[in-house]
Write a protein that holds these residues in place. Structure first.
Motif, short mmCIF file in Angstrom:
data_model
loop_
_atom_site.label_atom_id
_atom_site.label_comp_id
_atom_site.label_asym_id
_atom_site.label_seq_id
_atom_site.Cartn_x
_atom_site.Cartn_y
_atom_site.Cartn_z
N SER A 37 -7.32 64.65 -64.36
CA SER A 37 -7.50 63.60 -63.36
C SER A 37 -6.48 63.81 -62.25
O SER A 37 -5.59 64.65 -62.36
CB SER A 37 -7.31 62.22 -64.00
N SER A 38 -6.58 63.05 -61.19
CA SER A 38 -5.63 63.22 -60.08
C SER A 38 -4.22 62.81 -60.50
O SER A 38 -3.24 63.44 -60.08
CB SER A 38 -6.08 62.40 -58.87
N ILE A 39 -4.09 61.78 -61.34
CA ILE A 39 -2.78 61.38 -61.82
C ILE A 39 -2.21 62.46 -62.75
O ILE A 39 -1.04 62.82 -62.66
CB ILE A 39 -2.86 60.03 -62.57
N GLY A 40 -3.04 62.98 -63.62
CA GLY A 40 -2.60 64.05 -64.51
C GLY A 40 -2.22 65.31 -63.76
O GLY A 40 -1.28 66.01 -64.14
N ALA A 42 -0.87 65.42 -60.82
CA ALA A 42 0.42 65.20 -60.18
C ALA A 42 1.54 65.02 -61.20
O ALA A 42 2.66 65.48 -61.00
CB ALA A 42 0.35 63.99 -59.26
N PHE A 43 1.26 64.36 -62.32
CA PHE A 43 2.30 63.98 -63.27
C PHE A 43 2.75 65.13 -64.16
O PHE A 43 3.94 65.40 -64.27
CB PHE A 43 1.80 62.82 -64.13
N TRP A 44 1.81 65.82 -64.82
CA TRP A 44 2.18 66.83 -65.80
C TRP A 44 2.94 68.01 -65.20
O TRP A 44 3.97 68.42 -65.75
CB TRP A 44 0.97 67.31 -66.59
N SER A 46 4.80 68.03 -62.54
CA SER A 46 6.11 67.54 -62.11
C SER A 46 7.04 67.34 -63.30
O SER A 46 8.20 67.74 -63.27
CB SER A 46 5.96 66.21 -61.37
#
Length: 66
Positions: A37-40, A42-44, A46
């Protein structure tokens, strides 16, 4: 005393890097079938980059390079 602290930082840095490698393999295995997903997205990366840099800094501080 500083040798003990430096040696401890090197060992902790190695443990952090090995744990980073294992977490990366686990994430690859878990996410083979589904797209990020877009959050995944960006998050993983980083989180893994911060984890990798922290382990490298611990190792370099332990051997006295930084």
């Amino acid at each position: 005393m500083s040798y003990m602290l430096g040696g401890g930082q090197v060992i902790v840095g190695l443990v952090v890097l090995v744990a980073w490698w294992l977490a990366l393999r686990l994430l690859r295995r878990l996410n083979e079938a589904k797209p990020l997903s877009s959050i995944g997205f960006a998050f993983w990366p980083s989180l893994l980059l911060i984890w990798l840099v922290g382990g490298c800094i611990l190792m370099l501080r332990g051997i006295g390079a930084v």
